[in-house]
Design an enzyme around this catalytic site. Structure first.
Site, PDB file in Angstrom:
ATOM      1  N   SER A 173       0.609  -1.152  -0.028  1.00  0.00           N
ATOM      2  CA  SER A 173      -0.242   0.174   0.159  1.00  0.00           C
ATOM      3  C   SER A 173       0.555   0.912  -0.060  1.00  0.00           C
ATOM      4  O   SER A 173       1.921   1.321  -0.132  1.00  0.00           O
ATOM      5  CB  SER A 173      -0.683   0.153   0.903  1.00  0.00           C
ATOM      6  OG  SER A 173      -0.073   0.033   2.275  1.00  0.00           O
ATOM      7  N   LYS A 174       0.186   2.239  -0.039  1.00  0.00           N
ATOM      8  CA  LYS A 174       1.154   3.646  -0.075  1.00  0.00           C
ATOM      9  C   LYS A 174       2.113   3.821   0.262  1.00  0.00           C
ATOM     10  O   LYS A 174       3.029   4.879   0.498  1.00  0.00           O
ATOM     11  CB  LYS A 174       0.151   5.289  -0.507  1.00  0.00           C
ATOM     12  CG  LYS A 174      -0.709   4.592  -1.739  1.00  0.00           C
ATOM     13  CD  LYS A 174      -1.875   6.130  -2.072  1.00  0.00           C
ATOM     14  CE  LYS A 174      -2.351   6.260  -2.859  1.00  0.00           C
ATOM     15  NZ  LYS A 174      -3.255   7.356  -2.816  1.00  0.00           N
ATOM     16  N   ARG A 175       1.239   3.542   2.137  1.00  0.00           N
ATOM     17  CA  ARG A 175       3.052   3.389   3.388  1.00  0.00           C
ATOM     18  C   ARG A 175       3.871   2.964   3.047  1.00  0.00           C
ATOM     19  O   ARG A 175       4.534   2.860   3.738  1.00  0.00           O
ATOM     20  CB  ARG A 175       1.986   2.426   4.407  1.00  0.00           C
ATOM     21  CG  ARG A 175       1.470   1.953   4.866  1.00  0.00           C
ATOM     22  CD  ARG A 175       1.426   0.994   6.203  1.00  0.00           C
ATOM     23  NE  ARG A 175       1.380  -0.394   6.405  1.00  0.00           N
ATOM     24  CZ  ARG A 175       0.169  -1.142   5.802  1.00  0.00           C
ATOM     25  NH1 ARG A 175      -0.976  -0.371   5.107  1.00  0.00           N
ATOM     26  NH2 ARG A 175       0.103  -2.114   6.213  1.00  0.00           N
ATOM     27  N   HIS A 176       4.119   1.989   2.028  1.00  0.00           N
ATOM     28  CA  HIS A 176       5.231   1.267   2.056  1.00  0.00           C
ATOM     29  C   HIS A 176       6.383   2.133   0.692  1.00  0.00           C
ATOM     30  O   HIS A 176       7.067   1.970   0.710  1.00  0.00           O
ATOM     31  CB  HIS A 176       5.061  -0.205   1.346  1.00  0.00           C
ATOM     32  CG  HIS A 176       4.365  -0.870   2.204  1.00  0.00           C
ATOM     33  ND1 HIS A 176       3.609  -1.610   1.822  1.00  0.00           N
ATOM     34  CD2 HIS A 176       4.777  -1.317   3.435  1.00  0.00           C
ATOM     35  CE1 HIS A 176       2.669  -2.607   3.303  1.00  0.00           C
ATOM     36  NE2 HIS A 176       3.966  -2.588   4.116  1.00  0.00           N
ATOM     37  N   GLY A 177       5.841   3.076   0.175  1.00  0.00           N
ATOM     38  CA  GLY A 177       6.321   4.344  -1.322  1.00  0.00           C
ATOM     39  C   GLY A 177       5.065   3.790  -2.164  1.00  0.00           C
ATOM     40  O   GLY A 177       3.893   4.016  -2.168  1.00  0.00           O
TER      41      GLY A 177
END
Length: 485
Positions: free
Chosen positions: A256-260
């Site tokens: 997801s976006k929290r990973h980059g």
């Protein structure tokens, strides 16, 4: 005679192309092309509320940049169009009514309020519809239709037994029919649901292989029951493993976006080449028969096979992607690298006319992401302020005491040059070291520091002076001398 393999990529126009969607598109392309088949693009826009303006253009742009060229689609047509679901809207209701006539579907007149109340009073989260309208008599149904009561059409699932299907990756999957809810086929606005439209479109477009994420495994029995109700051939299913991301605590979870950056567009904005992204994503869930890692798209087509797809989740590793990117950059011609680097040259240098090929030649072997370029070359446009401590280097044997003399001798030798070229600068500084009786590094370190103001630079003193040119180089070297005045 065997039928032509046909796969389809059917994205919803809801925003950017996520890595998972892109991998699905890539595998569908590879399945089709590796088996001599056709790759179709279809836009699934039945969920009008989630539709994002401009998202269709992003899909086209991403597919083109990724090299995934479709054989049929909304932009180029084909024998089985239209290829946009909203343009096919009128074809779905007759199929749903056929199912009603067969006893495989039914009208549901339950209001939103009643359905909300069912959810609120459910014993457990996600409990399904209670099949309230499933057994209405034909007279009751006709009366409500005559009165104009809004309705949806639901699939009538079997209440007992099991439904099994074969998946090319996961093998035989069996689901208890009691777990299957009477899913909606046609919504109150007349649009088909995603699940229903998929089946109708795949059949009428002659799709032979359905490739999608493993999160759709549980939905597949619903599709198969529809295929069976219509008496249609069931396609080959290929469900792909999840793509996971690394969390800060060392654990993994769905990417997801929290990973980059997780969209193709964001990854390219972060300095990754489309070819490197595609190559890396191909290996997220598929293993070639040998240990080869670098593949062009045509090589992927040649080497791809369905039996190489893994059941196990794969982990998206940004460091590994950066390694791939660096390998692709190194394999380019210097002219190609200069061309893809041009926006970053402009970002760092503005309209200053430094030689792009010379810049590219000192950067190419030292660059893994294009976005790193501006920081590496900003000193050419404007030299940073720096401290004399940079002149001290143990390996080069330069100190604050010997640097002024080294710089003075270097300036005199360079000012005497009749031409300012890479070779003449190189020979000048090598001869300087011989004359001074010092190693090359001792003569060149103070020159490089004074010219750049940086401890670490792409290229050495010779390359930097050559790119800066005579006037700017000598100006900077004199400024370096002034620091010891």
């Amino acid at each position: 005679m065997s039928k032509t393999v046909r796969t389809r990529f059917a994205p919803s126009p809801t925003g950017f192309m996520h890595v998972g969607n892109l991998r699905t598109a890539l595998y569908e392309y590879l399945v089709a092309k590796s088996l001599g088949g056709q790759f179709i693009l279809r836009i699934e826009d039945t969920d009008q509320e989630r539709k994002v303006e401009g998202a269709v253009d992003i899909i086209y742009k991403t597919m083109k940049r990724a090299g995934l060229i479709h054989d049929e689609g909304p932009d180029i047509g084909g024998d089985y169009g239209p290829y946009v679901q909203s343009e096919r809207k009128e074809m779905y209701l007759p199929y749903a009514k056929q199912l009603i006539a067969q006893g495989d579907a039914y009208y549901c007149f339950c209001s939103k309020e009643r359905l909300d109340m069912l959810r609120e009073n459910a014993d457990e989260p996600g409990a399904g519809y209670d099949r309230h309208c499933r057994n209405l008599t034909q007279e009751e149904v006709q009366q409500k239709l005559n009165e104009g009561v809004p309705y949806v059409i639901r699939q009538k699932m079997p209440l007992t037994g099991t439904t099994a299907f074969e998946d090319a990756v996961f093998g035989t999957i069996t689901v208890d029919n009691s777990e299957l809810q009477d899913q909606i086929l046609i919504k109150a606005d007349g649009y088909p649901t995603y699940n229903f439209a998929n089946v109708i479109d795949d059949h009428t477009m002659r799709i032979t292989h359905v490739v999608r994420g493993s999160e759709y495994l549980s939905s597949t029995p619903k599709y198969n029951l529809l295929y069976e109700a219509f008496g249609w051939a069931i396609p080959t299913y290929i469900h792909l493993p999840l793509i996971m991301g690394k969390n800060d605590d060392g654990s993994v979870s769905k990417l997801s976006k929290r990973h980059g950056a997780t969209s193709f567009e964001d990854l390219t904005k972060n300095g990754f080449l489309p070819e490197a992204i595609i190559n890396y994503i191909a290996l997220l869930g598929w293993a070639p028969k040998d240990n080869q890692e670098i593949f062009t798209l045509s090589e992927l087509v040649e080497n791809f096979s369905i039996d190489g797809i893994s059941k196990s989740p794969s982990i998206f590793d940004y460091d590994k992607l950066e390694w791939f990117n660096g390998e692709y950059i190194k394999a380019m011609s210097v002219e190609q690298f200069a061309a893809v680097s041009e926006p970053y040259f402009v970002q760092a240098l503005g309209d200053k006319p430094f030689d792009r090929i010379k810049l590219a030649s000192i950067l190419q072997q030292r660059t893994t992401k294009l976005t790193d370029i501006p920081e590496k070359i900003a000193f050419f446009a404007e030299q940073p302020d720096y401290d004399t401590s940079l002149f001290v280097n143990k390996k080069s044997k330069t100190t604050l005491e010997n640097t002024p003399a080294l710089l003075k001798a270097g300036i005199e030798a360079l000012e005497a040059l009749t031409e300012w070229t890479h070779d003449s600068i190189h020979d000048c500084l090598i001869n300087l070291a011989v004359t001074l009786g010092v190693k090359n590094g001792t003569a060149m370190w103070p020159i490089r520091i004074a010219a750049s103001g940086m401890a670490v630079t792409p290229g050495g003193a010779v390359e930097i002076l050559d790119i800066l040119g005579r006037e700017e180089s000598l100006k900077r070297l004199h400024k370096g001398m002034d620091k010891f005045a």
